[in-house]
Design an enzyme around this catalytic site. Structure first.
Site, PDB file in Angstrom:
ATOM      1  N   SER A  50     -30.474 -26.936 -72.730  1.00  0.00           N
ATOM      2  CA  SER A  50     -30.264 -25.611 -73.309  1.00  0.00           C
ATOM      3  C   SER A  50     -31.246 -25.274 -74.442  1.00  0.00           C
ATOM      4  O   SER A  50     -31.389 -24.101 -74.773  1.00  0.00           O
ATOM      5  CB  SER A  50     -28.835 -25.523 -73.851  1.00  0.00           C
ATOM      6  OG  SER A  50     -28.655 -26.435 -74.919  1.00  0.00           O
ATOM      7  N   SER A 107     -29.849 -31.595 -73.485  1.00  0.00           N
ATOM      8  CA  SER A 107     -30.389 -30.296 -73.914  1.00  0.00           C
ATOM      9  C   SER A 107     -31.592 -30.343 -74.854  1.00  0.00           C
ATOM     10  O   SER A 107     -32.218 -29.321 -75.095  1.00  0.00           O
ATOM     11  CB  SER A 107     -29.287 -29.467 -74.572  1.00  0.00           C
ATOM     12  OG  SER A 107     -28.462 -28.897 -73.589  1.00  0.00           O
ATOM     13  N   LYS A 137     -33.020 -23.911 -83.390  1.00  0.00           N
ATOM     14  CA  LYS A 137     -32.239 -23.445 -82.236  1.00  0.00           C
ATOM     15  C   LYS A 137     -31.154 -22.525 -82.771  1.00  0.00           C
ATOM     16  O   LYS A 137     -30.536 -22.827 -83.806  1.00  0.00           O
ATOM     17  CB  LYS A 137     -31.636 -24.665 -81.524  1.00  0.00           C
ATOM     18  CG  LYS A 137     -30.894 -24.332 -80.233  1.00  0.00           C
ATOM     19  CD  LYS A 137     -30.364 -25.610 -79.573  1.00  0.00           C
ATOM     20  CE  LYS A 137     -29.687 -25.313 -78.248  1.00  0.00           C
ATOM     21  NZ  LYS A 137     -29.218 -26.556 -77.581  1.00  0.00           N
TER      22      LYS A 137
END
Lengths: 490, 485, 95
Positions: free
Chosen positions: A157, A181, A82
Site C-alpha cells: 500500500s 506494504s 505516507k
C-alpha cells in the site's frame, strides 16, 4: 536551481552535499518542490504537498542548525510521509474519502522524531485506502503510476512513497507494512525498504489497519539511507503499549562489516510454482553475488508458508473491522447528508466514506469474529500464526538470514487484478508471513524484467535490523541496481 | 404457588484514579462538556491506549478484599458495538481472562442471619460517555468527559433471593470500595451503578427461570423497589398464563415500574477479541503481596472486632461498620469517651436521626466526633443528666458552642448532686403545692407512684433540669414517706 | 464456503455499512471466495497450539496515574461534522 542529477542522488549523497555546503536545504527544498510540481501530476504519488512557506521555513531552520554545527545526519534533508502518519495541522487522509477533511491535532511519533532530527516534510504520499491493498489502486485519490513504467502499478500500500522516492521527488519517505506494504512497492519501484521488527518503531499517530501487524519503516534508495533513517525512527515510545523498551543500536555502525561466514537460508517454499522466471533468474544472480562476498547458502523450509495468506486474511480484517469502527460520522470524518436516525447516520456515512476493498475487509473481519465463528476463524488463525512464527525461529537456529523474492512477479499492469480480490491477495505470498511472525525484513533492488525492477527480500530474526542493513549494504557496494533511476519523459 | 426469586447483580464501580484508564485526561466529575475528553478518549485516528497502574492496583485490592483469586495474567478485549457515547465503536473490557477471579462475601442480614454470596469475577473496563437528551433541534448531544473513566465491573453469582438481600450485598460492596478508597461510591453521581438480573421460579425448582436485566439503578432504595417490582411483574405474568421474555429493562423511579428498553431489542453480537493495542497484564506475587500489605481493616473485620473487643451486638456492629466514615466517627467517639455501648447508642440514635432529618452525610456532621465523645463523657461522670445532654447536643448541632463543657457552663446545666441543695428545692416545691400533697396523702398506695412523678417533674423544673434525677427520686421518696407518718 | 445474501446482509448490519441491494450478489461472491481462501487453514490440526495474539512475548507496561492532558475541546471539536454547546450532535438516541 539544482540539477536533476543532484536531485536524483541518494539521501546519503545529499547529506554530504548539505554538510559540505554545496547547496543549502532551502535550495534543495525549492528544487524538489518544483520537481514535485512538475512530475507529480503524471505520477500521483502525493495526496498533499506541503505549502512552500512551511517547507521553506523548516529548511531555513535546518540550514541554521547546519551552520551552527548542531545538525544530525538527517538535518536539512527533505522527505515525505505516507498519508497514514498523522501530521499536526496537515490533512491526513489515509487514502480515504472518510478522512478527506481530517486534520490531526498531533504528530505521529515517527513524524515528530524525523522533524526533530531536522528533516523537511514535503508532503503526504498516496496509498491504498487505510493501507489495504497491493497496487495502490484502492486510493480515493486515484492510482499511482510506477515511474519505471507508467502502465505498471507501483505496488501497495505504500505505493506513493515508493514512487516518490523512485522518481526522486524526495530522497526518502516513510511507509507502513502490515503484509508487505513497504517491501512490495519498494521492489516494484526499484528502491530499498525496511519493515522493522514489530514493536521497534512506535505506532502512535500511525493510523491503524491491523494493530498486531502494522509497523512503520523507512523507504529510500539504499540500505545506508535506510540505516540513517531507522536510527532516528526506532526506539521506545511510552505512548505505544506495544513498542519495546530496548536499546537502539547504531544501524550505520555495522554497515561495513564483511559477510564472511554469513549463513543464508533459501526457503524452498519461496522458490516454487508461480515464481516469475525473470524474478527467479535475478535471485539466482543475487545469490551468486553473496557467495562471492563470502556467504554460504543452504536450503531451509518454512513448512506453514501456504497458510500465511489464509491466516492473515482473518487476523488483519478482524482487527481492521474493529479499528475502523471509530469512523462513524460523529466526532470527525465523513458524515452523510441529513441522517434520518442513528442507524442511517452510521450506515450511510460508512457506505459513502469507505471504498470497496475496505468494506470487503470490514465485512470479512466482522464475519470472522461473529458469534459461532470465532474459534473456527480468529482463534484458528492465531494458532496458525504461532506455527508460522515457529517456522522462522526454527530456521534462524540454522541460518543468519533468509533470502527470497519480495514478490512473485515484477510490477503487474494497472487494472490486472482489480476484478479479483483473491488474486490480488496472492501477490503478497512472500511478505505476509513476516508480519505474522513479527520479524524484520527488507527489500532491495536486484534486477529488472524489461523496465520493471525486481526486489530481493532479506529476512532476519527479531531485532536483527542491523544485520539486514549490513547484508543489503554489502550487496549495494558491489552492484548498481540501487543507483539506477527511471527515465521520466514528461 | 410459592415463588422464589433469583437475583444476580452486576455492579459497576468507577475507580477513584486521577486520570483515565487509558489516557492522561482527568476523571474529575462535573466539568464542562468535552473538556476532559482528550484525543485518546475520543478515539481519534492513530491514538493508542496505555494502562493506568492505579486502576490495576485498585482492582487487585478489591479482589483481595472479597477473598478472590487474583489473576497473574489478565487480558483486555474489545467488546464491539456502535453507540454514540462509545467513541471507538468498541469498549475495551475484559472477558475470558479478567483480573479478579471467583470470590465471596458474607452479609449480616440481622442479628441471627448471615448470607453467603459468591462473586463470579470482577473485571476492568472503560466507561462510556453520556448522551444528553435535551432537545438540540431533534438531535442528541454527546459529552465524552466520562469516556475512559476506569470501571471495575463486579459480577455476582445468582445467589440472592430477595430485594433485601440484593440491597445488603450492594451495601457491602459499597462499604468495601469506600473502605479501600478505590471509589467514592457516590451513586447519585454514577460512581457506583447497578444492573440486576432477576428471574423467578416455583419454590423447590432447581432450574432457573428466564431472566430480565434491569439497567442502571442509581440508589439503594431504587434497587430494592425495582427488584420488588420486577419480581411481582414476573410472578403475575406467569400466573396469568404469560411467559417472561429475556430482555433489558429500565427502572422508572417516577412511576415505580420497569419497562423494556427499545434500543436493546436486537440480540447483540459483541465480537469480543483480545485488544491488539494492549498486551497481557502480568502481575507477580510480590506486587500482589505489596498491595495486600496496604489493605486497611475491612468492614467484616471491623464488625468482628466491634463485637469481640467492644462488646457490641452483631446488628450494631454491622450498622456501624457499613461505611468507613461512620465507623471512623464511631471509633473516634469511643476513643474520647471510652464507653463503646454509649458511643454506639449516640451515633446510631441521636446523631443518625439528626443527619437523616437534615439529609447530611456523616462527613458533614456539624457535631465532631470529639465534641460528641466529650459530651458522652460528661454524662458518664454525672456532670450532666440525659435531658441536659440532649440540650447540649442540640446546641452543638446548631454550632452555637465550642464544646460540651463550655455549653454546660454557659447554660448552667451542671447537674446538682448536693443533697442539701436538692432537699431545699424539694421543700420549696412541697410548700408551694399543698393541695397535691394532701391528695397524695389521701391516695391509695398503688396510685401514689404516679403522683410522685408530678413532684419529680416540679423539682426538675425548679432546678432547671440540673438536679440529678436519681437523687431527686430518692430524696423525694424519703420526704413524702415522712409526711405520711 | 458459500455465504448467502442473508449472511452478507446480517454482517453488513453488524458492521453498520449500507450495501445497495444490487451489490449484494457481488459482495456475496467476493466474500465467499475470500472465505474459501481462508478455509485452507482448516487443513491443519492446531488443537495443541496456543493462540498467538502478539508477535512478541511481551507484557503490558503500566502508566503512572497522573493527569497529563489539559482541555483541548476547541481543537478537538473543530473537525467534528456537527456540534453545539460543546457537544457532538447525533440523531436522537432512543433508550
Amino acid at each position: 536551481m539544482l540539477e536533476s542529477s543532484v536531485l536524483e542522488s541518494s539521501l546519503t549523497e545529499l547529506a554530504q552535499g548539505l554538510q559540505t555546503r554545496q547547496f543549502t536545504s532551502v535550495e534543495l527544498t525549492q528544487a524538489l518542490l518544483a520537481r514535485i510540481d512538475k512530475l507529480n501530476p503524471h505520477l500521483n504519488a502525493f495526496i498533499s504537498v506541503s505549502d512552500q512557506e512551511s517547507a521553506l521555513a523548516q529548511a531555513a531552520a535546518a540550514d541554521q542548525r547546519l551552520a551552527q554545527g548542531q545538525a544530525t545526519p538527517l538535518t536539512g534533508l527533505p522527505l515525505a510521509h505516507k498519508d497514514i502518519f498523522c501530521t499536526q495541522g496537515m490533512r491526513t487522509s489515509c487514502g480515504s474519502k472518510m478522512l478527506e477533511n481530517f486534520v490531526p491535532p498531533y504528530n505521529a511519533t515517527v513524524v515528530e522524531r524525523l522533524a526533530a532530527a531536522g528533516m523537511v516534510n514535503l508532503g503526504k504520499t498516496n496509498l491504498d485506502e487505510f493501507a489495504m491493498g497491493s497496487s495502490n489502486e484502492n486510493s480515493y485519490y486515484g492510482t499511482v503510476k510506477n515511474p519505471w513504467d507508467l502502465q505498471a502499478v507501483p505496488g501497495g500500500s505504500s505505493g506513493g512513497s515508493a514512487a516518490a522516492v523512485a522518481a526522486s521527488l524526495v530522497p526518502a519517505a516513510t511507509g507502513t507494512d502490515t503484509g508487505g506494504s513497504i517491501r512490495q512497492p519498494a521492489a516494484f519501484c526499484g528502491i530499498t525498504g525496511l519493515k522493522p521488527t514489530y514493536g521497534r518503531v512506535s505506532r502512535w499517530g500511525m493510523v491503524a489497519y491491523a494493530s498486531s501487524l502494522d509497523q512503520g519503516g523507512p523507504m529510500a534508495h539504499s540500505a545506508q539511507d535506510c540505516a540513517v533513517l531507522l536510527n532516528a525512527m526506532a526506539g521506545f515510545d511510552p505512548k505505544d503499549s506495544t513498542c519495546v523498551q530496548r536499546a537502539v543500536p547504531d544501524y550505520c555502525a555495522t554497515l561495513a562489516a564483511n559477510l564472511d561466514g554469513l549463513k543464508i537460508g533459501l526457503p524452498k517454499e519461496y522458490f516454487g510454482e508461480g515464481l516469475h522466471a525473470d524474478v527467479a533468474a535475478a535471485l539466482e544472480e543475487a545469490i551468486k553475488v553473496y557467495e562471492s562476498l563470502g556467504a554460504s547458502i543452504c536450503e531451509v523450509s518454512l513448512p506453514h508458508t501456504h497458510l500465511a495468506i489464509p491466516a492473515y486474511y482473518v487476523i488483519a480484517p478482524a482487527e481492521a473491522s474493529s479499528n475502523l469502527s471509530r469512523y462513524d460520522g460523529v466526532r470527525f470524518g465523513h458524515r452523510c447528508q441529513d441522517p434520518q436516525d442513528l442507524e442511517d447516520l452510521y450506515k450511510r456515512s460508512r457506505q459513502e466514506g469507505f471504498g470497496a476493498e475496505v468494506k470487503r475487509r470490514i465485512l470479512i473481519g466482522t464475519y470472522a469474529l461473529s458469534e459461532g465463528f470465532y474459534d473456527a476463524y480468529y482463534r484458528k488463525a492465531q494458532q496458525i500464526r504461532r506455527l508460522i512464527q515457529q517456522d522462522f525461529l526454527n530456521a534462524f537456529n540454522e541460518v543468519d538470514v533468509l533470502m527470497g523474492p519480495t514478490a512473485p512477479t515484477p510490477a503487474f499492469d494497472l487494472g490486472a487484478n482489480t476484478q479479483d480480490p483473491v488474486q490480488m491477495y496472492l501477490e503478497d505470498v512472500y511478505t505476509i508471513a513476516i508480519n505474522l511472525a513479527g520479524v524484520p525484513a527488507l527489500s532491495l533492488p536486484a534486477g529488472r524484467s524489461g523496465t520493471r525492477p525486481i526486489g530481493l527480500q532479506v529476512i532476519g530474526n527479531h531485532f536483527e535490523e542491523a544485520r539486514l542493513l549490513n547484508v543489503a549494504h554489502q550487496f549495494q557496494q558491489v552492484t548498481t541496481w540501487h543507483q539506477a533511476r527511471p527515465q521520466l519523459a514528461f | 404457588m410459592q415463588w422464589e426469586a433469583v437475583i444476580g447483580l452486576e455492579v459497576h464501580v468507577q475507580l477513584a484514579t486521577q486520570s483515565k484508564i487509558f489516557s492522561g485526561a482527568s476523571t474529575a466529575f462535573g466539568a464542562e462538556a468535552n473538556t476532559q475528553a482528550c484525543a485518546i478518549d475520543l478515539g481519534l485516528p492513530g491514538v493508542l491506549p496505555v494502562v493506568n497502574e492505579q486502576a490495576v492496583a485498585m482492582a487487585v485490592k478489591f479482589g483481595l478484599a472479597v477473598n478472590s483469586k487474583i489473576s497473574t495474567r489478565s487480558v483486555f478485549e474489545r467488546k464491539n458495538y456502535f453507540y454514540p457515547d462509545l467513541p471507538k465503536g468498541y469498549q475495551t473490557s475484559q472477558m475470558a481472562e479478567p483480573i479478579v477471579g471467583p470470590g465471596w462475601l458474607d452479609l449480616t442480614l440481622d442479628e441471627q442471619t448471615t448470607k453467603h454470596v459468591r462473586i463470579h469475577h470482577a473485571h476492568l473496563e472503560e466507561d462510556a460517555g453520556k448522551s444528553l437528551h435535551e432537545d438540540f433541534h431533534g438531535m442528541t448531544g454527546i459529552d465524552l468527559n466520562r469516556a475512559g473513566t476506569p470501571l471495575l465491573e463486579i459480577v455476582s453469582e445468582p445467589d440472592m433471593h430477595s430485594a433485601k438481600e440484593a440491597v445488603a450485598y450492594l451495601k457491602a460492596i459499597h462499604a468495601i470500595v469506600t473502605y479501600l478508597g478505590i471509589s467514592d461510591g457516590n451513586m447519585a453521581e454514577g460512581s457506583m451503578r447497578c444492573d440486576a438480573n432477576v428471574s423467578v421460579r416455583p419454590k423447590g425448582q432447581t432450574t432457573l427461570g428466564t431472566r430480565c436485566e434491569i439497567k442502571n439503578v442509581n440508589s439503594f432504595r431504587f434497587v430494592e423497589k425495582a427488584i420488588n417490582y420486577e419480581i411481582q411483574r414476573q410472578i403475575e405474568l406467569i400466573e396469568e398464563g404469560g411467559r417472561v421474555i429475556q430482555q433489558t429493562r429500565l427502572y422508572d423511579a417516577d412511576l415505580d415500574e420497569t419497562r423494556a428498553m427499545r434500543s436493546k431489542e436486537e440480540a447483540n453480537d459483541y465480537r469480543y477479541f483480545p485488544c491488539p493495542d494492549l498486551l497481557p497484564v502480568v502481575l507477580d506475587e510480590a506486587y500482589i503481596q505489596h498491595l495486600q500489605a496496604q489493605l486497611p481493616e475491612l468492614p467484616s473485620q471491623k464488625q468482628t472486632r466491634f463485637i469481640e473487643m467492644l462488646g457490641l451486638s452483631a446488628y450494631d456492629a454491622s450498622v456501624l461498620s457499613a461505611s468507613r466514615a461512620l465507623a471512623d466517627y464511631f471509633e473516634q467517639v469511643y476513643q474520647v469517651c471510652q464507653d463503646a455501648k454509649a458511643a454506639a447508642n449516640w451515633v446510631m440514635g441521636e446523631l443518625s436521626a439528626r443527619l437523616n432529618r437534615d439529609g447530611l452525610e456523616i462527613q458533614d456532621s456539624p457535631v465532631s466526633s470529639t465534641q460528641l465523645g466529650q459530651l458522652i463523657q460528661r454524662i458518664l461522670d454525672n456532670t450532666i443528666n440525659g435531658k441536659a445532654a440532649k440540650q447540649v447536643f442540640a446546641t452543638l448541632w446548631a454550632q452555637e458552642g465550642q464544646s460540651a463543657d463550655e455549653i454546660i457552663a454557659a447554660q448552667g446545666l451542671k447537674q446538682v448532686t448536693d443533697t442539701g441543695a436538692i432537699e431545699a428545692i424539694i421543700d420549696e416545691v412541697l410548700a408551694k403545692n399543698t393541695a397535691q400533697v394532701e391528695q397524695y396523702k389521701a391516695a391509695e398506695v398503688d396510685k401514689r407512684g404516679k403522683m410522685m412523678g408530678f413532684f419529680v417533674g416540679q423539682v426538675m423544673k425548679a432546678s432547671k433540669g440540673t438536679a440529678n434525677p436519681q437523687a431527686v427520686n430518692q430524696l423525694l421518696a424519703d420526704k413524702l414517706a415522712a409526711l405520711l407518718d | 464456503m458459500a455465504l448467502t445474501s442473508a449472511d452478507v446482509e446480517k454482517v453488513a448490519h453488524l458492521a453498520r455499512i449500507q450495501i445497495d441491494a444490487s451489490l449484494i450478489p457481488e459482495y456475496t461472491r467476493d466474500l465467499s471466495n475470500i472465505l474459501d481462501l481462508v478455509n485452507q487453514m482448516q487443513q491443519v490440526d492446531t488443537s495443541e497450539v496456543e493462540p498467538m495474539a502478539h508477535p512478541l512475548d511481551a507484557t503490558q507496561r503500566l502508566r503512572v496515574d497522573e493527569v497529563t492532558e489539559s482541555n483541548q475541546r476547541d481543537a478537538l471539536l473543530a473537525g467534528a461534522p456537527a456540534t453545539e454547546a460543546g457537544l457532538f450532535l447525533v440523531p436522537k438516541v432512543i433508550e
